[in-house]
Write a protein that holds these residues in place. Structure first.
Motif, mmCIF file in Angstrom:
data_model
loop_
_atom_site.group_PDB
_atom_site.id
_atom_site.type_symbol
_atom_site.label_atom_id
_atom_site.label_comp_id
_atom_site.label_asym_id
_atom_site.label_seq_id
_atom_site.Cartn_x
_atom_site.Cartn_y
_atom_site.Cartn_z
ATOM 1 N N GLY A 23 0.795 -1.228 0.000
ATOM 2 C CA GLY A 23 0.000 0.000 0.000
ATOM 3 C C GLY A 23 0.817 1.260 0.000
ATOM 4 O O GLY A 23 0.740 2.059 0.944
ATOM 5 N N VAL A 24 1.620 1.450 -1.022
ATOM 6 C CA VAL A 24 2.450 2.649 -1.126
ATOM 7 C C VAL A 24 2.258 3.244 -2.514
ATOM 8 O O VAL A 24 2.187 2.522 -3.504
ATOM 9 N N THR A 25 2.147 4.556 -2.599
ATOM 10 C CA THR A 25 2.039 5.237 -3.887
ATOM 11 C C THR A 25 3.314 6.023 -4.124
ATOM 12 O O THR A 25 3.703 6.847 -3.286
ATOM 13 N N PRO A 26 3.998 5.783 -5.246
ATOM 14 C CA PRO A 26 5.237 6.511 -5.516
ATOM 15 C C PRO A 26 4.999 8.017 -5.542
ATOM 16 O O PRO A 26 4.075 8.503 -6.196
ATOM 17 N N LYS A 27 5.834 8.747 -4.826
ATOM 18 C CA LYS A 27 5.688 10.204 -4.807
ATOM 19 C C LYS A 27 6.344 10.846 -6.012
ATOM 20 O O LYS A 27 5.902 11.879 -6.500
ATOM 21 N N ASP A 28 7.398 10.259 -6.490
ATOM 22 C CA ASP A 28 8.119 10.812 -7.628
ATOM 23 C C ASP A 28 8.215 9.770 -8.734
ATOM 24 O O ASP A 28 8.279 8.562 -8.466
ATOM 25 N N ILE A 29 8.212 10.238 -9.970
ATOM 26 C CA ILE A 29 8.367 9.338 -11.109
ATOM 27 C C ILE A 29 9.834 9.337 -11.521
ATOM 28 O O ILE A 29 10.288 10.147 -12.319
ATOM 29 N N ASP A 30 10.598 8.459 -10.912
ATOM 30 C CA ASP A 30 11.990 8.279 -11.279
ATOM 31 C C ASP A 30 12.067 7.024 -12.139
ATOM 32 O O ASP A 30 11.874 5.911 -11.637
ATOM 33 N N PRO A 31 12.316 7.169 -13.441
ATOM 34 C CA PRO A 31 12.264 6.035 -14.369
ATOM 35 C C PRO A 31 13.060 4.817 -13.919
ATOM 36 O O PRO A 31 12.548 3.696 -13.930
ATOM 37 N N GLU A 32 14.297 5.018 -13.527
ATOM 38 C CA GLU A 32 15.136 3.892 -13.130
ATOM 39 C C GLU A 32 14.569 3.178 -11.909
ATOM 40 O O GLU A 32 14.530 1.941 -11.847
ATOM 41 N N GLU A 33 14.097 3.953 -10.943
ATOM 42 C CA GLU A 33 13.524 3.366 -9.738
ATOM 43 C C GLU A 33 12.238 2.596 -10.041
ATOM 44 O O GLU A 33 12.025 1.493 -9.539
ATOM 45 N N ILE A 34 11.400 3.204 -10.867
ATOM 46 C CA ILE A 34 10.126 2.572 -11.218
ATOM 47 C C ILE A 34 10.361 1.264 -11.961
ATOM 48 O O ILE A 34 9.772 0.221 -11.640
ATOM 49 N N LEU A 35 11.223 1.276 -12.967
ATOM 50 C CA LEU A 35 11.453 0.090 -13.790
ATOM 51 C C LEU A 35 12.137 -1.031 -13.010
ATOM 52 O O LEU A 35 12.012 -2.206 -13.365
ATOM 53 N N ASN A 36 12.856 -0.678 -11.968
ATOM 54 C CA ASN A 36 13.518 -1.686 -11.136
ATOM 55 C C ASN A 36 12.664 -2.124 -9.952
ATOM 56 O O ASN A 36 13.073 -2.999 -9.177
ATOM 57 N N LEU A 37 11.457 -1.551 -9.822
ATOM 58 C CA LEU A 37 10.607 -1.824 -8.678
ATOM 59 C C LEU A 37 10.298 -3.315 -8.491
ATOM 60 O O LEU A 37 10.500 -3.850 -7.385
ATOM 61 N N PRO A 38 9.830 -4.031 -9.518
ATOM 62 C CA PRO A 38 9.519 -5.449 -9.291
ATOM 63 C C PRO A 38 10.754 -6.266 -8.928
ATOM 64 O O PRO A 38 10.678 -7.191 -8.106
ATOM 65 N N GLU A 39 11.891 -5.926 -9.518
ATOM 66 C CA GLU A 39 13.117 -6.669 -9.229
ATOM 67 C C GLU A 39 13.557 -6.463 -7.781
ATOM 68 O O GLU A 39 13.965 -7.418 -7.100
ATOM 69 N N ARG A 40 13.442 -5.243 -7.296
ATOM 70 C CA ARG A 40 13.840 -4.971 -5.912
ATOM 71 C C ARG A 40 12.917 -5.688 -4.921
ATOM 72 O O ARG A 40 13.357 -6.239 -3.919
ATOM 73 N N ILE A 41 11.613 -5.681 -5.238
ATOM 74 C CA ILE A 41 10.651 -6.372 -4.377
ATOM 75 C C ILE A 41 10.896 -7.885 -4.413
ATOM 76 O O ILE A 41 10.856 -8.570 -3.384
ATOM 77 N N ALA A 42 11.149 -8.398 -5.614
ATOM 78 C CA ALA A 42 11.393 -9.838 -5.769
ATOM 79 C C ALA A 42 12.620 -10.275 -4.985
ATOM 80 O O ALA A 42 12.625 -11.327 -4.325
ATOM 81 N N GLU A 43 13.686 -9.476 -5.025
ATOM 82 C CA GLU A 43 14.909 -9.799 -4.291
ATOM 83 C C GLU A 43 14.662 -9.770 -2.783
ATOM 84 O O GLU A 43 15.122 -10.647 -2.043
ATOM 85 N N LYS A 44 13.929 -8.769 -2.333
ATOM 86 C CA LYS A 44 13.671 -8.605 -0.910
ATOM 87 C C LYS A 44 12.796 -9.719 -0.359
ATOM 88 O O LYS A 44 13.010 -10.212 0.768
ATOM 89 N N LYS A 45 11.787 -10.147 -1.133
ATOM 90 C CA LYS A 45 10.833 -11.137 -0.671
ATOM 91 C C LYS A 45 11.137 -12.558 -1.154
ATOM 92 O O LYS A 45 10.405 -13.499 -0.829
ATOM 93 N N GLY A 46 12.199 -12.710 -1.957
ATOM 94 C CA GLY A 46 12.544 -14.022 -2.469
ATOM 95 C C GLY A 46 11.523 -14.549 -3.467
ATOM 96 O O GLY A 46 11.200 -15.747 -3.467
#
Length: 342
Positions: free
Chosen positions: A93-116
């Motif tokens: 339940g988080v809404t991105p405050k800023d549209i940072d392309p690199e951060e947005i496009l890497n979002l699923p990968e970062r979540i996947a790494e964190k949660k396995g």
């Protein structure tokens, strides 16, 4: 609610027929982290197929994120839809405050790494990115980020075959060789026939194998049209389907789609209409020959190239094996009639 035939929307459950091989292959791609590209003309059930795979993986690995970007008109729209879809699918339940392309496009990968996790992102109407301002730069950014992700893979598909091929088939484009490309064909007639007969039988209407075959052949086994024509026949038939029911169903199918077809051709030039006349009359190649140019009033040889490109861009014709044709079978039938009256 029981629906004998479904068209105009994606189908699921018992309304989905065949695609066994494609379903198996896509499921293996998803499970193995292989990017998947689906390409085909309209009305062949790409969205339904992807949703079928998703339904069979429900609650299992991998985690699926599905989004439709049909109404995205810019890179900003895409980033917002992408981030919202991922966060919603993963119950974050988080809404991105800023549209940072690199951060947005890497979002699923970062979540996947964190949660396995292993995540598959499915994007419908992906060809829309070709309409964005400075699309090439945008595509390079997507590919540049996505190609390095290890826990996230992608399934990309859309309703405009020409634009999808332009994005994925050209060696000069960023998404060339991005994944396993599946060219979706029509469902075999035999599978449709058994499906149609079973639906009519369940509704208490008798249909012969020959009439079921006729329904399929009238629309070249195009999924959406098969369902639409079959419903037109069923709703008007008595207890037994007749030849007249098939003819009436086809006429109604034409009238249902006529406003869409008129909108497709109302702004075409006389040369473009003549080109369509030639194709509907069986001319599939040799358009620059003097005989064809003169008979069909196509102008100069250089004009033919412009006409062909424009009609392909408008998704009115397609090219296969060096020949041109109107891929939409009902549009082709309607054009043959309509152009003769003009």
């Amino acid at each position: 609610m029981y629906k004998p035939f479904v068209y105009g929307t994606s189908v699921s459950g018992e309304n989905f027929t065949d695609r066994v091989n494609e379903t198996t292959r896509i499921k293996k791609n998803f499970s193995s982290g292989i990017n998947t590209i689906l390409i085909s003309p309209r009305r062949l059930g790409k969205t339904s197929l992807v949703k079928k795979v998703i339904s069979e993986l429900d609650g299992k690995d991998p985690v699926i994120v599905f989004m439709d970007i049909y109404d995205c008109r810019s890179a900003h729209d895409f980033y917002l839809r992408y981030s919202q879809s991922i966060l919603k699918a993963l119950s974050i339940g988080v809404t991105p405050k800023d549209i940072d392309p690199e951060e947005i496009l890497n979002l699923p990968e970062r979540i996947a790494e964190k949660k396995g996790l292993h995540i598959v992102v499915c994007i419908d109407e992906f060809q829309q990115i070709g309409e964005f301002s400075d699309s090439l730069t945008f595509q390079k950014r997507l590919r540049g980020v996505w190609q390095h992700q290890q826990r996230t893979s992608y399934c990309l598909f859309g309703s405009k075959k020409h634009m999808m091929e332009k994005i994925f088939h050209s060696k000069r484009m960023p998404f060339y060789m991005f994944g396993d490309t599946i060219h979706l064909g029509t469902i075999p007639e035999a599978d449709w026939v058994s499906y149609i007969c079973s639906r009519f039988n369940k509704a208490g209407v008798t249909i012969s194998k020959g009439h079921a075959e006729d329904i399929c052949r009238r629309v070249d086994c195009y999924s959406s049209y098969v369902q639409q024509l079959a419903w037109n026949v069923m709703v008007n038939a008595d207890s037994i389907v007749t030849d007249i029911d098939i003819e009436n169903g086809l006429e109604y199918l034409l009238s249902q789609n006529e406003p869409l077809y008129i909108a497709k051709i109302e702004n075409l030039s006389s040369f473009q209409l003549n080109f369509l006349r030639a194709i509907c009359a069986g001319v599939n190649s040799g358009f620059t020959s003097e005989n064809v140019l003169k008979k069909w009033n196509l102008g100069s040889k250089s004009n033919v190239s412009r006409i062909r490109s424009a009609l392909i861009e408008k998704e009115l014709i397609d090219k296969q094996g060096g020949k041109l044709y109107v891929s939409d079978p009902v549009l082709r039938f309607w054009l043959t009639r309509y152009l003769q009256r003009m």
